[in-house]
Design an enzyme around this catalytic site. Structure first.
Site, PDB file in Angstrom:
ATOM      1  N   CYS A  42       0.550  -1.014  -0.052  1.00  0.00           N
ATOM      2  CA  CYS A  42       0.113  -0.127  -0.056  1.00  0.00           C
ATOM      3  C   CYS A  42       1.012   1.060  -0.171  1.00  0.00           C
ATOM      4  O   CYS A  42       2.112   0.968   0.225  1.00  0.00           O
ATOM      5  CB  CYS A  42      -0.608  -0.393   1.488  1.00  0.00           C
ATOM      6  N   ASP A  44       0.674   3.875   2.206  1.00  0.00           N
ATOM      7  CA  ASP A  44       0.851   4.580   3.558  1.00  0.00           C
ATOM      8  C   ASP A  44       1.794   4.782   3.993  1.00  0.00           C
ATOM      9  O   ASP A  44       2.889   3.413   4.120  1.00  0.00           O
ATOM     10  CB  ASP A  44      -0.130   3.159   4.008  1.00  0.00           C
ATOM     11  N   ARG A  46       3.012   4.646   6.450  1.00  0.00           N
ATOM     12  CA  ARG A  46       3.531   3.978   8.114  1.00  0.00           C
ATOM     13  C   ARG A  46       4.057   2.371   8.089  1.00  0.00           C
ATOM     14  O   ARG A  46       4.401   1.610   8.835  1.00  0.00           O
ATOM     15  CB  ARG A  46       2.196   4.057   8.881  1.00  0.00           C
ATOM     16  N   HIS A  98      -1.753  -4.090   5.350  1.00  0.00           N
ATOM     17  CA  HIS A  98      -1.898  -3.334   6.979  1.00  0.00           C
ATOM     18  C   HIS A  98      -2.855  -3.400   7.276  1.00  0.00           C
ATOM     19  O   HIS A  98      -3.721  -2.546   6.285  1.00  0.00           O
ATOM     20  CB  HIS A  98      -0.877  -2.209   6.930  1.00  0.00           C
ATOM     21  N   CYS A 101      -5.735   0.129   6.896  1.00  0.00           N
ATOM     22  CA  CYS A 101      -5.653   1.081   5.643  1.00  0.00           C
ATOM     23  C   CYS A 101      -7.167   1.420   5.562  1.00  0.00           C
ATOM     24  O   CYS A 101      -7.900   0.914   5.476  1.00  0.00           O
ATOM     25  CB  CYS A 101      -5.373  -0.351   4.687  1.00  0.00           C
TER      26      CYS A 101
HETATM   27 CO    CO Z   1      -3.140   0.933   3.303  1.00  0.00          CO
END
Ligand code: CO
Length: 221
Positions: A42, A44, A46, A98, A101
């Protein structure tokens, strides 16, 4: 880190540290890459792919998109996949979701987020296909948690159906597909599906993604 300048300061310090420990490190990287992994994750921020797996430059070929998907019509993902499988001959292809998400969460809401709503249509399908299981869960947090997992498994299935992976498997048992999920709470990876290295294993996986509502999913039959 908030400042743009800091980015360059950090970069110079990082490069200097590596050069000090290994003076020819960067020169050796120029010659080429020989990664054993393709990581599809993803977007993301993090989920720091290299940090969480302890990978060094040259070890992880990476593709990211919102909600770590393997759409069969996504030329960007397919190009990365083809290059990784055909030219780099990676041994493992990882799809890593994750928990928490935002993309998967958006797919559980009415479509009012913009372009990403089009991108998330498969995740919405995954919800619909597994609605019986998901609606039994206690609350939206539990549903999101489970949908993140179901989405990873579906994306592994999608990957297994691509002509790129099918062609590679026709030559031998490579690449091996793995579906993982990263937990933001403890920084640990969890294996959801693993060792998918041929048509027989892909068929077993199909039984998992088909689930109890198979009648609603003609494309998986
Ligand atoms: Co995500």
């Amino acid at each position: 880190m908030q400042s743009y300048d800091e980015l360059f300061e950090n970069n110079r310090a990082w490069a200097e540290n590596i050069r000090r420990a290994d003076p020819t490190y960067f020169e050796r990287r120029v010659a080429g890459q020989e990664p054993h992994f393709l990581f599809i994750g993803c977007c993301d921020s993090r989920v720091p792919t290299e940090m969480l797996t302890g990978s060094k430059p040259g070890e992880m070929f990476t593709h990211r998109n919102i909600a770590n998907q393997a759409h069969p019509n996504d030329l960007s993902m397919l190009s990365a996949l083809e290059y990784a499988v055909e030219f780099l001959d990676v041994k493992h292809v990882l799809i890593c979701g994750h928990y928490g998400c935002g993309g998967v969460k958006a797919a559980m809401m009415p479509p009012k987020h913009g372009v990403v709503d089009h991108w998330l249509h498969v995740v919405r399908d995954v919800y619909r296909w597994h609605m019986a299981e998901l609606e039994q869960l206690a609350d939206d947090a539990a549903r999101l948690h489970r949908l993140v997992e179901l989405n990873v498994v579906e994306q592994i299935f999608q990957l297994s159906r691509t002509p790129i992976v099918q062609r590679a498997w026709a030559r031998g048992r490579r690449p091996i597909l793995h579906g993982l999920v990263y937990d933001l709470h403890d920084g640990l990876l969890k294996e959801l599906v693993s060792g998918i290295d041929g048509e027989d294993k892909a068929r077993e996986l199909r039984a998992q993604v088909t689930g109890p509502t198979s009648a609603e999913k003609p494309r998986h039959q």
